[in-house]
Design an enzyme around this catalytic site. Structure first.
Site, PDB file in Angstrom:
ATOM      1  CG  MET A 175      -1.735   1.294   1.356  1.00 24.11           C
ATOM      2  SD  MET A 175      -2.728   1.336   2.864  1.00 24.11           S
ATOM      3  CE  MET A 175      -4.115   0.323   2.352  1.00 24.11           C
ATOM      4  CB  ALA A 176       3.553   2.497   2.207  1.00 25.50           C
ATOM      5  CG  ASP A 177       6.500   0.166  -1.542  1.00 24.39           C
ATOM      6  OD1 ASP A 177       7.644   0.290  -1.990  1.00 24.39           O
ATOM      7  OD2 ASP A 177       6.261  -0.253  -0.393  1.00 24.39           O
ATOM      8  CB  SER A 178       0.414   1.238  -4.199  1.00 26.12           C
ATOM      9  OG  SER A 178       0.753  -0.133  -4.310  1.00 26.12           O
ATOM     10  N   GLY A 181       4.192   5.664  -5.397  1.00 22.93           N
ATOM     11  CA  GLY A 181       4.372   5.599  -6.834  1.00 22.93           C
ATOM     12  C   GLY A 181       3.411   6.495  -7.585  1.00 22.93           C
TER      13      GLY A 181
END
Length: 400
Positions: A175-178, A181
C-alpha cells in the site's frame, strides 16, 4: 489458468509521447511510478542489474514473474552494471537524452555513485529527478531502510485497520509503495511542466510515509480534538452507519454503505422495514452511531434470508448502495470488467496472453497505441546502446 472470456489487449495513451524516463528503481514504488508514466505513453528505460534484474522479478507464482509482467509492461530493459567504470558514460548519455529520472536508493547512494542532482543537471539542466525513500532524503530517519510494511505501521494505518479485539492489521499488498508511486508520477509531471517552461529541472523528495499519511485525512486532527484514537472497527466506518460487509444466504458477501439520511430511508424501505426510520435507535445519524451493532443485526438478518444475487437485484432496483464482495476469480468472469475494459488481455511471450488491469486513465482525444509486454532482462540493451551511439559492451556486463 482458469477459464474466462477474452478481453481486448491494453492500449497506452500517447499523452507523454516523446518523454523519456530513466528508471533506476527497484521493487514496487518506483515501478508503479514508471508504470503509470509508461501507460501514458512515456518511453521508460528500465536499468537493471545484468545478473539479477529488478528485485520485483523475484515475486513469482509457479515460477512466473507475475508482478513484473504487470508493472513492467510498456518499458524497455537495459542491462547495465552500475559499478562498472564504463557505466558512467552510459548514464550520462541517458541523462542527456531523457526528461525524468526515478531512483529509490537509500538516501546518499546516488551521490556516492557520483550522480548528485547538481551533476545530473550539468548533463541536462531540465531533468526532473524523483527520489523515493522510506523516510525522506533528509531528517532523523533518512538513514533507515524504507520498507513499506514499517511505514504502514508507523503512519497510523495499521492501528486503525482490523478489529478492536485483535492486533493491528497490515494491508495485504504494498500500500505505502503504491501511494508513493502514484503521488510520485503526479509530482514529476507537474515538475516536468515547469521544466518545459523554465528550462530548469527539480528534485522530488518522495517518502513512502507522506503520501499514505496524507490520504488518511483527518486522523490526527480528530485525535487532537478528542484526545483519543478511533478504535479498530473492522469494516464499519467511524463517520456513518450503516457501513459493513454482510453474509448472504448462500454464503457470499455484500458490502453496504448508506451515508445519507435519504439513502438510509431508501434502505429501510427496500428491506420492507420503513418503521425502522421511526425507531429512536435509528432515527438520526447520531442514534445510529450509538446503536451500530443493533442496526447491523437488523440488516444482517435481512441479508441472511436472501442469496447474494437476490439482494443485489433488490437493492439495485431500489437505488440502494449495495455491491458484491468480489474475489479474483469472480473478476475474471465478470461482465462489467469486460464491458468497461477494466480487465485486458495483455500479450505475453510466455503465456500468450494474461488478464491484466488495463491502463486506468482514459482520454477522449489523445490517440492510443498498443502496450509492449514486460521485457526480458536486458531485452533492449543493444537497441538502447545503439541509440546512444555505443556498443552493447560499453558497460561491463551489459551484453546479453
Amino acid at each position: 489458468m482458469t477459464d474466462r472470456q477474452s478481453s481486448p489487449p491494453p492500449t497506452a495513451s500517447t499523452l507523454l509521447d516523446g518523454v523519456r524516463v530513466v528508471d533506476l528503481s527497484r521493487v514496487v514504488a518506483g515501478n508503479i511510478a514508471t508504470h503509470a508514466l509508461a501507460d501514458l505513453g512515456a518511453d521508460v528505460i528500465k536499468v537493471e542489474n545484468p545478473e539479477t534484474g529488478d528485485s520485483l522479478r523475484n515475486w513469482t507464482l509457479d515460477g512466473i514473474e507475475t508482478w513484473w509482467k504487470v508493472y513492467g509492461r510498456g518499458k524497455r530493459s537495459l542491462a547495465l552494471d552500475l559499478r562498472a567504470p564504463e557505466a558512467a558514460t552510459v548514464l550520462r548519455l541517458l541523462f542527456e537524452r531523457s526528461d525524468i529520472l526515478v531512483e529509490n536508493f537509500r538516501p546518499g547512494t546516488l551521490e556516492k555513485m557520483g550522480w548528485a542532482p547538481e551533476r545530473i543537471w550539468e548533463a541536462n539542466p531540465r531533468m526532473v529527478i524523483l527520489r523515493i525513500s522510506g523516510w525522506g532524503q533528509e531528517g532523523p530517519y533518512a538513514h533507515k531502510p524504507g520498507f513499506g510494511s514499517l511505514v504502514e505501521a508507523y503512519s497510523g494505518f495499521a492501528a486503525m485497520n482490523g478489529f478492536a479485539d485483535r492486533p493491528p492489521v497490515l494491508p495485504p499488498f504494498a500500500m505505502a509503495d503504491s501511494y508513493a508511486g502514484v503521488f510520485g508520477a503526479m509530482a514529476v509531471l507537474a515538475a516536468l511542466r515547469t521544466a518545459e517552461k523554465t528550462g530548469r529541472g527539480d528534485v522530488i523528495d518522495m517518502s513512502l510515509l507522506e503520501p499514505l499519511f496524507d490520504v488518511l485525512g483527518p486522523l490526527t486532527l480528530e485525535a487532537s480534538l478528542s484526545g483519543r484514537t478511533i478504535p479498530r472497527q473492522g469494516s464499519s466506518s467511524p463517520t456513518h452507519v450503516p457501513r459493513n460487509v454482510y453474509r448472504t444466504g448462500d454464503g457470499k458477501f455484500v458490502a453496504l454503505s448508506a451515508g445519507t439520511e435519504a439513502m438510509v430511508r431508501r434502505l429501510f424501505d427496500a428491506m420492507g422495514r420503513p418503521e425502522l426510520m421511526a425507531d429512536p435507535r435509528f432515527a438520526t445519524h447520531g442514534a445510529r452511531m450509538e446503536n451500530r451493532d443493533a442496526l447491523d443485526a437488523e440488516i444482517g438478518a435481512f441479508m441472511a434470508r436472501h442469496d447474494r444475487d437476490a439482494c443485489l437485484a433488490l437493492f439495485d432496483q431500489a437505488g440502494v448502495t449495495v455491491g458484491p464482495v468480489m474475489d479474483a476469480l469472480d473478476l475474471l468472469s465478470d461482465g462489467f470488467m469486460r464491458a468497461r475494459g477494466v480487465l485486458a488481455d495483455q500479450p505475453d511471450p510466455d503465456l500468450g496472453t494474461f488478464p491484466s488491469p488495463a491502463p486506468p486513465v482514459r482520454t477522449k482525444n489523445a490517440p492510443r497505441r498498443g502496450l509492449r509486454p514486460a521485457p526480458k532482462l536486458g531485452e533492449h540493451t543493444e537497441e538502447i546502446m545503439t541509440e546512444l551511439g555505443l556498443t552493447p559492451e560499453a558497460g561491463s556486463g551489459t551484453a546479453r
